[in-house]
Design a protein around this motif. Structure first.
Motif: not given
Length: 439
Positions: A76-96
């Motif tokens: 969905s995102f271009h080269s996203p930096l994913i935080d493994q300590n956060l949930s799917l919704s929290e990572n999606f909000y930050q990347l958006a």
């Protein structure tokens, strides 16, 4: 699955897209295994929402929540930096907030492998996504998502089942084929079962049931044993009767004989009242007896003794042996019917010709008896083939240029023939079956 999407499946794809347009962001496609959910998802993600940022994930039991989150965000995102300590919704909000991904379409196949935490995350994102997000899942679990729209995938109809099979099989049997009709009914519109059709292994087999039970066999065996015992007990009596009836009786030697002239005298002259005359007569008879005995003892006079005995004994009536033997003559067995199997006739016919198959059995005598009883000669033919290691004899009727001509003839056949549900078969198919004899 199929090269072309069926009409009912195409209508379902449009219905799902319409539900998204009405504001339903989370849709679950329900259906049992083999109905074609995966292909429907692939069709939807390919044909719909071409301007969306699309993500397709095939779920499995070994995939963890972290792996699923990584695949969804990376697609969905271009080269996203994913935080493994956060949930799917929290990572999606930050990347958006960091980059604008635009409208997104997530398609997940195998929703039954989702954990409860991931179900909650997807439900939250579908409700409170900062951007347009459509989520489509395929699952077998009902009410897995509390606020999702559930759409059930129905089985194919009989017409669409035939249409699906025509996309993959070029030489399907006629609709009147009883085996083909049974296969369609038992498949229940399941595409995976319909595509498992194997033309070489689905042929009509009419088996004549064996109506004789083990009790009948046992009774027959007991009757045969009783007949053998009776024959053994009466063997000596039958031998004696045969000997007495057909063998001539040996001649017994006669000690004395009476002259023929004496027998020819009238009865009145034979009445003698004088005792002296009786004694003289007895003396003469003794002399004649001694003369006869001397003739018997002489080898050269055997013919004279026989003549004397013939004059005293009435000749036995001759037995008409010719008549007796003629009565015992057994009529020769009727010669069996000529072979009716004619594989060469089928090989000489054009491949486009059509015949009507009447019977298929594993015993040649049954096929020949069927041909004789129905009286359909000379249009009846029989060919031989091999199936599953066994020899088969198949009875067909006629040879026609098209299916309409064969149908008209089938309707005119006797009721006893039509009750076995005969069907049509091409000569090309029969040639393939005859070729199995050489394998």
């Amino acid at each position: 699955m199929q090269s072309q999407i069926l009409p009912s499946r195409a209508a379902l794809v449009d219905r799902i897209a319409l539900q998204f347009e009405y504001g339903q962001n989370l849709i679950v496609l329900l259906g049992s295994s083999g109905l074609g959910k995966s292909y429907l998802l692939e069709t939807f993600i390919t044909d719909k929402y071409s301007d969306f940022n699309k993500s397709f994930v095939q779920l499995s039991a070994r995939m963890s929540d972290m792996q699923l989150m990584g695949e969804l965000l990376e697609q969905s995102f271009h080269s996203p930096l994913i935080d493994q300590n956060l949930s799917l919704s929290e990572n999606f909000y930050q990347l958006a907030k960091q980059q604008n991904c635009g409208p997104c379409l997530w398609v997940l196949d195998g929703g039954r492998h989702l954990s409860e935490e991931m179900v909650e995350e997807l439900t939250t994102l579908a409700k409170h996504s900062p951007t347009t997000l459509y989520i489509l899942l395929a699952s077998q679990s009902v009410r897995q998502f509390k606020s999702a729209v559930e759409i059930h995938l129905e089985a194919l109809s009989m017409a669409e089942s035939k249409q699906l099979m025509k996309c993959y099989f070029n030489d399907l049997p006629y609709d009147e084929d009883p085996v083909f009709q049974t296969f369609l009914r038992e498949a229940h519109g399941n595409p995976s079962l319909l595509l498992a059709w194997q033309p070489t292994q689905h042929t009509a087999k009419v088996v004549v049931p064996d109506k004789m039970s083990w009790r009948v066999h046992l009774i027959t065996l007991l009757v045969i044993i009783m007949l053998l015992i009776i024959g053994f007990l009466y063997q000596s009596d039958m031998t004696r009767w045969w000997h007495d009836f057909y063998q001539p009786q040996p001649e017994t030697a006669v000690a004395t004989a009476i002259a023929v002239d004496t027998l020819k005298q009238p009865v009145a002259a034979a009445v003698i009242t004088d005792s002296s005359e009786v004694e003289a007569r007895l003396t003469d008879q003794q002399a004649q007896a001694e003369q006869v005995q001397s003739l018997i003892d002489t080898p050269t006079q055997e013919n004279n003794v026989a003549a004397i005995l013939d004059s005293l004994m009435q000749a036995a009536e001759p037995v008409d042996v010719t008549t007796s033997l003629a009565d015992a003559v057994i009529e020769p067995a009727v010669s069996s019917e000529a072979e009716v199997v004619d594989n060469r006739w089928y090989l000489q016919q054009p491949d486009s010709k059509i015949v009507i198959q009447l019977l298929a059995v594993t015993q040649q005598t049954i096929a020949e008896q069927y041909v004789l009883e129905q009286g359909l000669q000379p249009l009846v033919k029989v060919y031989q083939t091999r199936r599953n290691g066994k020899m088969w004899w198949l009875v067909t009727y006629g040879s026609y240029d098209n299916l309409n001509a064969a149908r008209e003839v089938l309707a005119s056949l006797p009721k006893a023939v039509r009750k076995n549900q005969p069907f049509y078969k091409k000569i090309s198919k029969i040639k393939q079956e005859i070729a199995l004899l050489d394998q």
